[in-house]
Write an enzyme that holds these catalytic residues in place. Structure first.
Site, short mmCIF file in Angstrom:
data_model
loop_
_atom_site.label_atom_id
_atom_site.label_comp_id
_atom_site.label_asym_id
_atom_site.label_seq_id
_atom_site.Cartn_x
_atom_site.Cartn_y
_atom_site.Cartn_z
N GLY A 62 38.37 36.99 43.45
CA GLY A 62 38.32 38.40 43.05
C GLY A 62 39.24 38.77 41.90
O GLY A 62 38.95 39.67 41.12
N GLU A 121 46.35 39.77 42.80
CA GLU A 121 45.24 40.00 43.75
C GLU A 121 44.32 41.07 43.19
O GLU A 121 44.75 41.91 42.38
CB GLU A 121 45.84 40.51 45.07
N ASP A 122 43.07 41.06 43.64
CA ASP A 122 42.14 42.07 43.17
C ASP A 122 42.42 43.44 43.77
O ASP A 122 42.45 44.45 43.08
CB ASP A 122 40.68 41.64 43.46
N ASP A 125 43.68 46.22 50.43
CA ASP A 125 42.87 46.98 51.39
C ASP A 125 43.66 47.09 52.69
O ASP A 125 44.47 47.99 52.85
CB ASP A 125 41.51 46.29 51.56
N PHE A 178 34.28 51.29 49.64
CA PHE A 178 33.97 49.92 49.28
C PHE A 178 33.59 49.88 47.80
O PHE A 178 32.68 50.57 47.37
CB PHE A 178 32.84 49.34 50.15
N ASP A 185 33.47 41.81 44.60
CA ASP A 185 32.06 41.52 44.88
C ASP A 185 31.60 42.14 46.19
O ASP A 185 32.40 42.53 47.03
CB ASP A 185 31.86 39.99 45.00
N ARG A 191 30.47 40.96 40.44
CA ARG A 191 31.83 40.65 39.98
C ARG A 191 32.02 40.92 38.49
O ARG A 191 33.11 41.24 38.04
CB ARG A 191 32.14 39.17 40.21
P1 IMP Z 1 42.89 42.82 52.50
O1 IMP Z 1 42.13 43.61 53.52
O2 IMP Z 1 43.88 43.69 51.74
O3 IMP Z 1 43.53 41.61 53.10
O4 IMP Z 1 41.83 42.32 51.42
C1 IMP Z 1 41.14 41.12 51.62
C2 IMP Z 1 40.09 40.88 50.58
O5 IMP Z 1 38.95 41.64 50.96
C3 IMP Z 1 40.40 41.29 49.16
O6 IMP Z 1 41.11 40.31 48.44
C4 IMP Z 1 38.99 41.45 48.61
O7 IMP Z 1 38.50 40.22 48.15
C5 IMP Z 1 38.22 41.93 49.82
N1 IMP Z 1 38.02 43.40 49.74
C6 IMP Z 1 38.70 44.36 50.36
N2 IMP Z 1 38.22 45.58 50.03
C7 IMP Z 1 37.18 45.35 49.17
C8 IMP Z 1 36.28 46.22 48.45
O8 IMP Z 1 36.31 47.45 48.50
N3 IMP Z 1 35.36 45.58 47.68
C9 IMP Z 1 35.27 44.23 47.55
N4 IMP Z 1 36.10 43.40 48.20
C10 IMP Z 1 37.06 43.96 48.99
#
Ligand code: IMP
Length: 206
Positions: A62, A121-122, A125, A178, A185, A191
């Site tokens: 990402g 990181e992208d 969340d 989202f 993605d 992407r």
């Molecule tokens: P975390 O929940 O912060 O651990 O995020 C885990 C991963 O979930 C991120 O690195 C993204 O790849 C993916 N992710 C979380 N939210 C989104 C979103 O809104 N769109 C796309 N990917 C997401």
């Protein structure tokens, strides 16, 4: 932050992925992202100038677009800064639900010890991926460890709880939706969109 004036030039207003139909809405335009990433590049170049070196570790897939734009902006802002780069791939043990249990599908190739590490990181969340990565990286005894994320879903206190004293450089604070584009993605689609768009499911196809 994108305004309601944005028009969806790069993505149809309705898209179908497998059995799912989504309405799309533009949130951030490519130009806006570009300006912000340049600004972050300047700030980071300034912040790492005294440290003399920076080791950027990209969390694939990402953060690919964001990390390469960010590294280029940092280097443009300070041609004397020694920037090295590496990438890792993390996978969660469960399917779609974030469980907080991860595994390094592809570990860093270079030692992290005594390096000034910036994890890119992208998105922030739930923060569980970064929480796990901070522990993993911290255990390798880097000289310093900071984080850069393109977008942070602004859920109150979530980032503060997870980060503690760790510095996180944030591109944009966005509402909890989202989003896809600029590396992000849905089922490996979208992407390569230059902007960031919200996907909202409208109905399940028969
Ligand atoms: P975390 O929940 O912060 O651990 O995020 C885990 C991963 O979930 C991120 O690195 C993204 O790849 C993916 N992710 C979380 N939210 C989104 C979103 O809104 N769109 C796309 N990917 C997401």
């Amino acid at each position: 932050m994108g305004s309601s004036m944005l028009t969806n030039l790069e993505l149809p207003s309705v898209v179908t992925v497998g059995l799912h139909i989504f309405e799309t809405k533009p949130m951030l335009e490519a130009d806006e992202i570009d300006r912000r990433v340049n600004e972050m590049g300047h700030d980071l170049a300034e912040s790492y100038a005294d440290r003399g070196e920076l080791h950027v570790v990209t969390v694939m897939n990402g953060a690919l677009h964001f990390a390469s734009d960010l590294r280029r902006s940092i280097q443009a802002a300070d041609p004397n800064l020694a920037i090295t780069s590496d990438q890792i791939k993390v996978s969660s043990y469960t399917g779609t639900q974030s469980s907080g249990v991860f595994r390094l599908q592809s570990p860093p190739t270079a030692e992290l010890k005594d390096k000034h590490v910036l994890i890119v990181e992208d998105i922030f969340d739930t923060g569980l991926t970064l929480k796990w990565l901070m522990k993993y990286f911290g255990d390798q005894e880097p000289a310093s460890m900071e984080i850069a994320v393109a977008v942070n879903k602004d859920v109150p206190d979530r980032a503060a709880d997870i980060l503690g004293a760790t510095i996180m450089h944030t591109g944009f604070h966005i509402p909890d939706a989202f989003v896809v584009g600029y590396g992000l993605d849905y089922e490996q689609r979208f992407r390569d969109l230059g902007g960031i768009h919200v996907l909202s499911e409208v109905e399940a196809a028969k």
